[in-house]
Design a protein around this motif. Sequence first.
Motif, short mmCIF file in Angstrom:
data_model
loop_
_atom_site.label_atom_id
_atom_site.label_comp_id
_atom_site.label_asym_id
_atom_site.label_seq_id
_atom_site.Cartn_x
_atom_site.Cartn_y
_atom_site.Cartn_z
N PHE A 186 -36.94 -17.90 -29.32
CA PHE A 186 -36.12 -18.35 -29.96
C PHE A 186 -34.64 -18.00 -28.74
O PHE A 186 -34.44 -16.38 -29.47
CB PHE A 186 -35.47 -18.63 -31.10
CG PHE A 186 -36.30 -19.50 -31.95
CD1 PHE A 186 -37.05 -20.21 -31.88
CD2 PHE A 186 -37.46 -18.31 -33.00
CE1 PHE A 186 -37.79 -21.39 -33.20
CE2 PHE A 186 -38.20 -19.39 -33.34
CZ PHE A 186 -38.29 -20.67 -34.10
N SER A 194 -40.82 -11.53 -45.06
CA SER A 194 -40.39 -12.60 -44.70
C SER A 194 -39.41 -12.28 -43.39
O SER A 194 -38.91 -11.15 -43.06
CB SER A 194 -38.15 -12.37 -45.30
OG SER A 194 -37.58 -13.96 -45.20
N GLY A 195 -39.49 -13.13 -42.47
CA GLY A 195 -39.40 -13.36 -41.25
C GLY A 195 -40.11 -12.74 -39.95
O GLY A 195 -39.85 -12.40 -38.78
N CYS A 196 -41.57 -12.68 -40.89
CA CYS A 196 -42.42 -12.18 -39.61
C CYS A 196 -42.83 -13.02 -38.86
O CYS A 196 -44.04 -12.87 -37.91
CB CYS A 196 -43.71 -11.46 -40.15
SG CYS A 196 -44.64 -12.63 -41.18
N GLY A 197 -42.82 -14.28 -39.07
CA GLY A 197 -43.49 -15.10 -37.90
C GLY A 197 -44.57 -16.37 -38.37
O GLY A 197 -44.62 -17.42 -37.74
N LYS A 198 -44.44 -16.26 -39.99
CA LYS A 198 -45.67 -16.85 -40.56
C LYS A 198 -45.68 -18.94 -39.99
O LYS A 198 -46.21 -19.23 -39.97
CB LYS A 198 -45.52 -16.84 -41.93
CG LYS A 198 -45.44 -15.31 -42.68
CD LYS A 198 -45.52 -15.41 -43.64
CE LYS A 198 -44.74 -15.49 -44.51
NZ LYS A 198 -43.68 -14.31 -44.84
N THR A 199 -44.33 -18.67 -40.54
CA THR A 199 -43.64 -20.67 -40.67
C THR A 199 -43.90 -20.58 -39.35
O THR A 199 -44.37 -21.95 -39.25
CB THR A 199 -42.30 -20.46 -41.52
OG1 THR A 199 -42.31 -20.43 -42.48
CG2 THR A 199 -42.04 -22.45 -41.45
N THR A 200 -43.07 -19.52 -38.24
CA THR A 200 -43.07 -20.75 -36.83
C THR A 200 -45.00 -20.51 -36.71
O THR A 200 -44.96 -21.72 -35.78
CB THR A 200 -42.93 -19.06 -36.08
OG1 THR A 200 -40.97 -19.19 -36.65
CG2 THR A 200 -42.58 -19.85 -34.50
P1 ATP Z 1 -40.21 -16.58 -44.11
O1 ATP Z 1 -41.54 -16.08 -45.53
O2 ATP Z 1 -39.07 -15.97 -44.60
O3 ATP Z 1 -39.85 -18.56 -44.18
P2 ATP Z 1 -41.51 -16.79 -41.92
O4 ATP Z 1 -42.34 -14.70 -41.88
O5 ATP Z 1 -41.78 -18.07 -42.39
O6 ATP Z 1 -40.00 -16.29 -43.44
P3 ATP Z 1 -40.15 -17.82 -39.71
O7 ATP Z 1 -39.66 -18.85 -40.01
O8 ATP Z 1 -41.31 -18.07 -39.00
O9 ATP Z 1 -40.20 -16.27 -40.93
O10 ATP Z 1 -39.22 -16.77 -38.89
C1 ATP Z 1 -39.90 -15.91 -37.44
C2 ATP Z 1 -37.95 -15.20 -37.12
O11 ATP Z 1 -37.67 -16.06 -35.91
C3 ATP Z 1 -37.19 -15.01 -38.18
O12 ATP Z 1 -36.48 -14.03 -37.83
C4 ATP Z 1 -36.38 -16.49 -38.07
O13 ATP Z 1 -34.62 -16.22 -38.35
C5 ATP Z 1 -36.10 -17.17 -36.63
N1 ATP Z 1 -36.11 -18.45 -36.10
C6 ATP Z 1 -36.82 -19.12 -37.19
N2 ATP Z 1 -36.48 -20.61 -36.53
C7 ATP Z 1 -35.42 -19.91 -35.59
C8 ATP Z 1 -35.05 -20.97 -34.60
N3 ATP Z 1 -34.81 -22.45 -34.88
N4 ATP Z 1 -33.98 -20.33 -34.39
C9 ATP Z 1 -33.21 -19.23 -33.98
N5 ATP Z 1 -34.56 -18.46 -34.82
C10 ATP Z 1 -35.24 -18.96 -35.38
#
Ligand code: ATP
Length: 363
Positions: free
Chosen positions: A14, A39-45
């Motif tokens: 991103f 949180s923020g490690c990329g799981k949801t991505t």
């Molecule tokens: P959580 O448990 O908080 O949901 P996560 O492990 O699922 O965290 P992600 O949602 O995958 O984390 O996000 C990973 C990183 O990418 C985060 O730092 C987030 O801010 C960033 N991020 C996610 N989507 C976008 C986007 N559309 N634009 C910019 N940055 C993004």
Amino acid sequence: MTADVSIRNATKVFGSFRALDDVSLDIAAGEFIVLLGPSGCGKTTLLSILGGFLEPTSGTIAIGGRDMTHVAPAKRPTTTMFQDYALFPHMKLSDNVGFGLRMRGMAKAERDDRALALLDLVGLKASAGKKPHELSGGQRQRVALARALAVDPDVLLLDEPLGALDLKLRRQMQDELKAIQKRVGTTFIHVTHDQEEAMAIADRIVVMNHGHIEDVGAPSDIYMRPRSLFAAGFMGEANFLDARIDGVSGAEVRVETALGQAVLPASAFTAGKPSEGGKATLCIRPEHFRTGGEGGAAISLGSARIVDSAFFGAHLRCHLQPERPPERPSGVAITAHLPQTAKPQAGDLLELAVPADTIVALV
Ligand code: ATP
């Protein structure tokens, strides 16, 4: 139905931020996989890339052997269940569960049969005629699961589905989720930041940090044989002891820590090869410490004095420090869970040992 999943070198950037960094993973058909990390490690991505809601910047996704990297969500054999699983308030449960089937043009009688079978699966057949507001949070969660499974996905993607439930209900739903997954045999890929939840439900846990995979394995494997410091620390409490490697001979590695000298089996090194003069970090779970020679084939680590202890039901939780002259403090603090029967008390000097198969060393 069910399918295997293959993720090859998936990267998502991103702007200048790498949310996912060269992730590769093979998932077998019918596996219950948990993506675990802070949180923020990329799981949801990663989950969004699997569901088709995000395209990877580079890398590929295959499901059931077919390349899905650029296929739209609706054309994938996946369903995603989000934490906020909005059910339609005006529809009875059977219609909520049958909604996706209606969209696919299935006839009403067949749809109703399938909705009832799925409500039965989640223990809510008798409530088929109720509306969502007549249910508890846990029951609504089960309806959402039935709805997600109704369209018979090969892979169900679950994004913190239990996050909104209170702790007791959450633990109960974990057991149910696992039992249902085993019954239907669908591949489940489930995101959470809760280590206990991951342990309770996963066949294999994928520990993630800063967009990459730190470790993959069965819950007991990651707990007992972590392959990274991050995975060791994230999967429960651990003591980390700095060590200098004094010698490597055959199956034995001699090390020196703040506690003293110890001889480790080479098998303790789960990642990286020990080399003489090099450094390592020993990882020891608090419950693995033994004192006073109990516990069979143990590795002697040296001595430490109890600083304080607290009652924790099944064990005493003790803080210890290596014995040192006051002008040369070691700066090392150790947490050990010791049995009540050992009657440990503040001020006691203990000989610490660990069973050989519980110690992990990382270089
Ligand atoms: P959580 O448990 O908080 O949901 P996560 O492990 O699922 O965290 P992600 O949602 O995958 O984390 O996000 C990973 C990183 O990418 C985060 O730092 C987030 O801010 C960033 N991020 C996610 N989507 C976008 C986007 N559309 N634009 C910019 N940055 C993004």
